[in-house]
Design a protein around this motif. Structure first.
Motif, PDB file in Angstrom:
ATOM      1  N   LEU A 185     -11.990  68.076 -24.389  1.00 35.47           N
ATOM      2  CA  LEU A 185     -12.935  67.500 -25.945  1.00 35.47           C
ATOM      3  C   LEU A 185     -13.746  68.200 -26.704  1.00 35.47           C
ATOM      4  O   LEU A 185     -13.258  69.907 -25.997  1.00 35.47           O
ATOM      5  CB  LEU A 185     -14.342  66.882 -25.369  1.00 35.47           C
ATOM      6  CG  LEU A 185     -14.267  65.836 -24.042  1.00 35.47           C
ATOM      7  CD1 LEU A 185     -15.478  65.561 -23.142  1.00 35.47           C
ATOM      8  CD2 LEU A 185     -13.100  64.373 -24.152  1.00 35.47           C
ATOM      9  N   SER A 186     -13.399  68.093 -28.134  1.00 37.70           N
ATOM     10  CA  SER A 186     -14.254  69.041 -28.957  1.00 37.70           C
ATOM     11  C   SER A 186     -15.792  69.681 -28.478  1.00 37.70           C
ATOM     12  O   SER A 186     -16.506  68.657 -27.746  1.00 37.70           O
ATOM     13  CB  SER A 186     -13.629  67.969 -30.370  1.00 37.70           C
ATOM     14  OG  SER A 186     -14.042  68.915 -31.268  1.00 37.70           O
ATOM     15  N   VAL A 187     -15.748  70.722 -29.041  1.00 37.27           N
ATOM     16  CA  VAL A 187     -17.207  70.950 -28.871  1.00 37.27           C
ATOM     17  C   VAL A 187     -17.521  71.506 -30.004  1.00 37.27           C
ATOM     18  O   VAL A 187     -17.623  72.643 -30.136  1.00 37.27           O
ATOM     19  CB  VAL A 187     -17.221  72.710 -27.558  1.00 37.27           C
ATOM     20  CG1 VAL A 187     -18.404  72.740 -27.481  1.00 37.27           C
ATOM     21  CG2 VAL A 187     -16.116  72.114 -26.405  1.00 37.27           C
ATOM     22  N   PRO A 188     -18.645  70.561 -31.081  1.00 40.21           N
ATOM     23  CA  PRO A 188     -19.024  70.875 -32.539  1.00 40.21           C
ATOM     24  C   PRO A 188     -19.444  71.792 -31.925  1.00 40.21           C
ATOM     25  O   PRO A 188     -20.360  71.792 -31.361  1.00 40.21           O
ATOM     26  CB  PRO A 188     -19.594  69.844 -32.548  1.00 40.21           C
ATOM     27  CG  PRO A 188     -19.831  68.952 -31.107  1.00 40.21           C
ATOM     28  CD  PRO A 188     -19.254  69.429 -29.992  1.00 40.21           C
ATOM     29  N   LYS A 189     -19.874  72.557 -32.810  1.00 42.92           N
ATOM     30  CA  LYS A 189     -21.263  73.370 -33.088  1.00 42.92           C
ATOM     31  C   LYS A 189     -21.279  73.980 -34.305  1.00 42.92           C
ATOM     32  O   LYS A 189     -21.173  73.435 -35.469  1.00 42.92           O
ATOM     33  CB  LYS A 189     -20.616  75.287 -32.503  1.00 42.92           C
ATOM     34  CG  LYS A 189     -20.254  74.897 -31.302  1.00 42.92           C
ATOM     35  CD  LYS A 189     -19.673  76.643 -30.477  1.00 42.92           C
ATOM     36  CE  LYS A 189     -18.987  77.019 -29.458  1.00 42.92           C
ATOM     37  NZ  LYS A 189     -19.322  78.185 -29.011  1.00 42.92           N
ATOM     38  N   THR A 190     -22.376  74.407 -34.505  1.00 43.20           N
ATOM     39  CA  THR A 190     -23.447  74.504 -36.100  1.00 43.20           C
ATOM     40  C   THR A 190     -24.223  75.982 -35.794  1.00 43.20           C
ATOM     41  O   THR A 190     -24.411  76.573 -35.111  1.00 43.20           O
ATOM     42  CB  THR A 190     -24.011  72.674 -36.698  1.00 43.20           C
ATOM     43  OG1 THR A 190     -24.279  74.043 -38.290  1.00 43.20           O
ATOM     44  CG2 THR A 190     -25.134  73.302 -35.680  1.00 43.20           C
ATOM     45  N   ASN A 191     -24.810  75.450 -37.190  1.00 47.28           N
ATOM     46  CA  ASN A 191     -25.383  77.473 -37.097  1.00 47.28           C
ATOM     47  C   ASN A 191     -27.299  77.013 -36.743  1.00 47.28           C
ATOM     48  O   ASN A 191     -27.330  76.066 -36.575  1.00 47.28           O
ATOM     49  CB  ASN A 191     -25.285  77.949 -38.379  1.00 47.28           C
ATOM     50  CG  ASN A 191     -25.682  77.187 -39.555  1.00 47.28           C
ATOM     51  OD1 ASN A 191     -27.095  76.054 -39.779  1.00 47.28           O
ATOM     52  ND2 ASN A 191     -25.376  77.062 -40.700  1.00 47.28           N
ATOM     53  N   LEU A 207     -19.405  61.919 -31.378  1.00 51.53           N
ATOM     54  CA  LEU A 207     -17.948  61.996 -31.054  1.00 51.53           C
ATOM     55  C   LEU A 207     -18.019  62.245 -29.452  1.00 51.53           C
ATOM     56  O   LEU A 207     -16.727  61.911 -29.435  1.00 51.53           O
ATOM     57  CB  LEU A 207     -18.409  63.490 -31.843  1.00 51.53           C
ATOM     58  CG  LEU A 207     -16.952  64.334 -30.954  1.00 51.53           C
ATOM     59  CD1 LEU A 207     -15.460  63.914 -31.954  1.00 51.53           C
ATOM     60  CD2 LEU A 207     -18.069  66.432 -31.919  1.00 51.53           C
ATOM     61  N   TYR A 208     -18.353  62.497 -28.446  1.00 50.89           N
ATOM     62  CA  TYR A 208     -18.620  62.542 -26.576  1.00 50.89           C
ATOM     63  C   TYR A 208     -18.137  61.243 -26.555  1.00 50.89           C
ATOM     64  O   TYR A 208     -16.590  61.199 -25.676  1.00 50.89           O
ATOM     65  CB  TYR A 208     -19.515  62.891 -26.595  1.00 50.89           C
ATOM     66  CG  TYR A 208     -19.164  63.103 -24.828  1.00 50.89           C
ATOM     67  CD1 TYR A 208     -18.907  64.769 -24.276  1.00 50.89           C
ATOM     68  CD2 TYR A 208     -19.903  62.241 -24.138  1.00 50.89           C
ATOM     69  CE1 TYR A 208     -18.526  63.846 -22.835  1.00 50.89           C
ATOM     70  CE2 TYR A 208     -19.614  62.405 -23.088  1.00 50.89           C
ATOM     71  CZ  TYR A 208     -19.253  62.685 -22.164  1.00 50.89           C
ATOM     72  OH  TYR A 208     -18.788  63.244 -20.874  1.00 50.89           O
ATOM     73  N   HIS A 209     -18.786  60.173 -26.321  1.00 56.33           N
ATOM     74  CA  HIS A 209     -18.109  58.681 -26.930  1.00 56.33           C
ATOM     75  C   HIS A 209     -16.869  58.082 -26.869  1.00 56.33           C
ATOM     76  O   HIS A 209     -15.998  57.374 -26.929  1.00 56.33           O
ATOM     77  CB  HIS A 209     -19.492  57.850 -26.614  1.00 56.33           C
ATOM     78  CG  HIS A 209     -21.293  58.582 -25.303  1.00 56.33           C
ATOM     79  ND1 HIS A 209     -20.284  57.183 -24.367  1.00 56.33           N
ATOM     80  CD2 HIS A 209     -21.298  58.921 -25.745  1.00 56.33           C
ATOM     81  CE1 HIS A 209     -21.830  58.644 -23.654  1.00 56.33           C
ATOM     82  NE2 HIS A 209     -22.360  58.636 -24.622  1.00 56.33           N
ATOM     83  N   CYS A 210     -16.831  58.534 -28.407  1.00 54.30           N
ATOM     84  CA  CYS A 210     -15.930  57.978 -28.739  1.00 54.30           C
ATOM     85  C   CYS A 210     -14.539  58.451 -28.401  1.00 54.30           C
ATOM     86  O   CYS A 210     -13.410  57.949 -28.447  1.00 54.30           O
ATOM     87  CB  CYS A 210     -15.753  58.336 -30.731  1.00 54.30           C
ATOM     88  SG  CYS A 210     -14.050  57.702 -32.292  1.00 54.30           S
ATOM     89  N   SER A 211     -14.604  60.009 -28.457  1.00 50.08           N
ATOM     90  CA  SER A 211     -13.085  60.271 -28.109  1.00 50.08           C
ATOM     91  C   SER A 211     -13.340  60.327 -26.391  1.00 50.08           C
ATOM     92  O   SER A 211     -11.915  59.418 -26.008  1.00 50.08           O
ATOM     93  CB  SER A 211     -13.909  62.049 -27.509  1.00 50.08           C
ATOM     94  OG  SER A 211     -13.976  62.401 -28.900  1.00 50.08           O
ATOM     95  N   LEU A 212     -13.405  60.043 -25.719  1.00 55.64           N
ATOM     96  CA  LEU A 212     -13.309  58.564 -23.820  1.00 55.64           C
ATOM     97  C   LEU A 212     -13.033  57.620 -24.639  1.00 55.64           C
ATOM     98  O   LEU A 212     -11.967  57.597 -24.198  1.00 55.64           O
ATOM     99  CB  LEU A 212     -14.798  59.110 -23.534  1.00 55.64           C
ATOM    100  CG  LEU A 212     -15.533  60.424 -22.506  1.00 55.64           C
ATOM    101  CD1 LEU A 212     -16.748  60.744 -21.931  1.00 55.64           C
ATOM    102  CD2 LEU A 212     -14.411  61.329 -22.256  1.00 55.64           C
ATOM    103  N   ALA A 213     -13.542  56.945 -25.058  1.00 56.28           N
ATOM    104  CA  ALA A 213     -12.661  55.594 -25.255  1.00 56.28           C
ATOM    105  C   ALA A 213     -11.616  55.856 -25.764  1.00 56.28           C
ATOM    106  O   ALA A 213     -10.261  54.522 -25.747  1.00 56.28           O
ATOM    107  CB  ALA A 213     -14.520  55.174 -26.478  1.00 56.28           C
ATOM    108  N   THR A 214     -11.859  55.910 -27.154  1.00 60.46           N
ATOM    109  CA  THR A 214      -9.848  56.767 -27.130  1.00 60.46           C
ATOM    110  C   THR A 214      -9.031  56.843 -26.796  1.00 60.46           C
ATOM    111  O   THR A 214      -8.084  56.276 -26.375  1.00 60.46           O
ATOM    112  CB  THR A 214     -10.002  57.949 -28.572  1.00 60.46           C
ATOM    113  OG1 THR A 214     -10.847  56.891 -29.936  1.00 60.46           O
ATOM    114  CG2 THR A 214      -8.864  57.478 -29.391  1.00 60.46           C
ATOM    115  N   ILE A 215      -9.232  57.769 -25.736  1.00 58.69           N
ATOM    116  CA  ILE A 215      -8.015  58.882 -24.522  1.00 58.69           C
ATOM    117  C   ILE A 215      -7.443  57.554 -23.872  1.00 58.69           C
ATOM    118  O   ILE A 215      -6.952  57.863 -23.170  1.00 58.69           O
ATOM    119  CB  ILE A 215      -8.950  59.990 -24.262  1.00 58.69           C
ATOM    120  CG1 ILE A 215      -9.007  61.003 -24.864  1.00 58.69           C
ATOM    121  CG2 ILE A 215      -8.006  60.111 -22.627  1.00 58.69           C
ATOM    122  CD1 ILE A 215      -9.623  61.305 -25.151  1.00 58.69           C
TER     123      ILE A 215
END
Length: 686
Positions: A185-191, A207-215
């Motif tokens: 899964l993607s790990v979004p980061k920002t400053n 982003l987390y739930h959308c990724s799991l639903a797509t996979i």
């Protein structure tokens, strides 16, 4: 290892080959091409990217709004189909939900399909007549963010794992490739400026739930109508897929359930009184009704619900994330309640009552008691007591075995009783199989723990005992009835997989754009494992028992020596060929990859000083004049187990390997073996 080191080994291999023959791989590139050409077990990696699509400020757009977030995954349906097609797993898979009762009508809970949840799922599936006769295949999921390097920029990865729910718990725990890496899964980061921005935190959850639903979207059609899948026994069966328990620690459970930190992801209890009686359980339908009727602020304050988070399970039939959160022995009990709560509370109580200086003396005495615990198989030595900085799950489990007697006389009796009740609870829920009587004992231990832990609030050590990880203990009885024994759904299973799937591939990489290299490494490892299983099914692998037959021959040779030549007897050197045994008999907490043996023998870490340093001196000490010849022939039998001369004991001595000039003698070894006849539960005694 690096390509250069592989090249060096290939050159050494070439030098060892007989004349007119060559090694299979002249260099690492040839070896990699060979592995990449393997078709067995090949499930290619895929990816998709997600971007922020919401409103943006007119100026100073945050960098996280402009970034693209890549998610890498392998087809999870193909992963499970390959598992189902493995012949080596067929004896360790349940094809139907069942209720297990013994002769005394006592209900037993062990594997996932022995619980009520799988039975209820089958009832729902059977409501459609077209699905009659189909096999229910639930899949267990797990995810946990892990850090591979703090020094080089806090490098994090977010692996996602999948396992067959039908597989027996012992098989999943024994690392028999019944748990597979499904994606990153993607790990979004920002400053730091935007790190606490509500918009960023909302996007991160989506982003987390959308990724799991797509996979897992590939399963959706097969959750309502059956599809035909081949199994390892050669039969084709109709299967109905289903989302099963999700292995996650508390922060991950909060993210999955879409609830506020500090609230329970399973029930509606208030954070100030999590252990209140008769608290309603959360459910998908109730959540949806609340979101439709109430303002997000009220949902946050009164129900602990984050209104703009839609759990990924809402996209799938018969799936409710509040029902599917698995019990987590490692983080809820061992690391959470024991290490982070009780052990810390003891130190704080001593400091409050005796002052910091005297408290340190008492803690030093407790550490001395831990350090002098008598050596015993299964007990770990703590030379410095429990005062170490970096605790692992194994550290905590080992300390739990010796901590209770170390406290006696140094803390009030109620503290000792609280520890005793908690430890009883832990050891009960960690059993491979539990009965209705065990559930009564679990509840009794929990009631006693709740009674005696109030000592810490009455003494002023802590202000509240309403803690999410301790509150989770109240749900264990119900979760055991739903999912079977908790040790088959513990996060220790996924955390140990981190080493093979994330940390070692990362160390193998160049550290620059490492994820792509890690994906290739994992794919090659999976191909090699699948290829080996394929060779094994075709009887192309030489069995390891050949080496043990050589050990037997050495014992027989020593036994046949005359009494005037040696004092050694077959009783002094006895070797036993391992029998094959099922994974169900695997010792508790012992995880051995590959071929399973009757026993595991490990030499001590250090050789014994003052013992002979040469084979001649050892021969004189043991009064075995021909020890040199026997040892050389023994080594030949290990290197050439199929040579017919080994059986006839006619190998010329000049063909046997030379012995080293110096040797080491070990006075002790550690043997872990099974005693299945002992009345110590389903798996016997270790």
């Amino acid at each position: 290892m690096s390509g250069g080191h592989i090249d060096l080994l290939c050159k050494i291999w070439e030098c060892m080959m007989p004349s007119n023959t060559s090694s299979p791989f002249p260099d690492h590139k040839t070896m990699y091409r060979t592995i990449d050409a393997i078709e067995v077990g090949n499930i290619p990696w895929q990816s998709f990217n997600i971007t922020y699509q919401g409103p943006r400020p007119s100026n100073h757009v945050p960098p996280w709004m402009k970034a693209e977030y890549d998610v890498w995954f392998r087809d999870p349906r193909e992963i499970l189909k390959q598992m189902l097609a493995r012949p080596d797993l067929q004896e360790h898979i349940d094809l139907t939900p069942y209720c297990d009762y013994d002769d005394s009508d006592m209900h037993h809970y062990e594997n996932l399909l022995s619980g009520d949840w799988a039975w209820d799922q089958a009832v729902q599936i059977s409501e459609d007549p077209d699905n009659h006769g189909a096999t229910f295949i639930p899949f267990v999921l797990g995810s946990d963010k892990t850090t591979v390097s703090v020094a080089t920029g806090h490098t994090e990865y977010y692996p996602l794992y999948i396992s067959l729910g039908n597989v027996h718990n012992n098989t999943r725990r024994a690392h028999q490739d019944a748990l597979a890496l499904a994606g990153f899964l993607s790990v979004p980061k920002t400053n730091k400026t935007y790190n606490v921005d509500p918009q960023f935190r909302h996007f991160r959850r989506q982003l987390y739930h959308c990724s799991l639903a797509t996979i897992f979207d590939v399963f959706k059609a097969g959750m309502m109508k059956y599809e035909v899948v081949q199994f390892g026994d050669g039969y084709h069966r109709r299967v109905i897929w289903g989302i099963g328990p999700y292995i996650a620690d508390y922060p991950e459970q909060v993210l999955l359930a879409g609830v506020v930190q500090g609230w329970c992801p399973r029930c509606l209890a208030y954070p100030e009184n999590l252990d209140a009686d008769d608290t309603l359980l959360r459910c998908r339908e109730h959540n949806n009704a609340l979101v439709e009727d109430f303002h997000p602020v009220m949902l946050w304050d009164s129900y602990g619900i984050i209104a703009n988070v839609v759990p990924f399970t809402n996209d799938f039939p018969r799936a409710d994330i509040h029902e599917l959160l698995a019990p987590d022995i490692l983080h809820q009990l061992i690391k959470g309640t024991f290490k982070d709560h009780l052990v810390e509370w003891v130190g704080k109580y001593l400091a409050d009552v005796h002052g910091k200086t005297e408290a340190k003396k008492i803690m030093d005495d407790i550490d001395r008691r831990i350090a002098v615990a008598a050596p015993f198989p299964g007990l770990r030595c703590f030379p410095e007591g429990r005062d170490f900085k970096q605790w692992t799950g194994d550290d905590s489990k080992a300390l739990m075995k010796v901590y209770l007697p170390a406290l006696e006389g140094r803390v009030p009796d109620d503290v000792v009783k609280a520890f005793r009740a908690f430890l009883e609870f832990c050891y009960l829920v960690r059993r491979n199989a539990l009965t209705d009587k065990d559930l009564v004992d679990i509840q009794d231990a929990l009631d006693r723990f709740h009674h005696y832990r109030t000592f810490f609030t009455e003494a002023g050590t802590i202000t509240s005992i309403s803690l999410p990880r301790q509150h989770s203990m109240t749900r264990y009885r119900w979760l055991i009835q739903q999912f079977g024994s908790p040790n088959g759904l513990c996060s220790s299973i996924t955390e140990s997989k981190h080493i093979e799937a994330v940390k070692e591939p990362w160390r193998r990489s160049s550290r620059f754009n490492a994820l792509g290299q890690m994906l290739v490494t994992n794919q090659r490892l999976d191909k090699l494992k699948a290829c080996r299983r394929n060779f094994d099914v075709r009887n192309m692998i030489i069995p390891l028992t050949e080496g043990f037959k050589a050990l037997q021959r050495l014992a027989a040779a020593l036994d046949n020596m005359s009494d005037d030549q040696s004092t050694a007897t077959s009783g002094d050197l006895s070797f036993r060929e391992p029998r094959s045994r099922s994974l169900d008999e695997h010792p508790e907490d012992v995880e051995i990859d590959g071929v399973e043996l009757l026993a595991e023998v490990t030499l001590s870490d250090r050789s014994t000083p003052g013992r002979p340093k040469t084979i001649e001196d050892l021969s004189a000490e043991t009064n075995v004049p021909n020890l040199d010849r026997l040892t050389r022939r023994f080594l030949f039998s290990l290197l050439h187990p199929r040579d017919p001369r080994v059986q006839l004991r006619s190998v010329p001595l000049k063909e046997c390997p030379d012995l080293p000039k110096r040797i080491k003698v070990f006075n002790s070894a550690r043997a872990v073996f099974k005693a299945p006849s002992d009345l110590c539960g389903m798996s016997g005694m270790k």
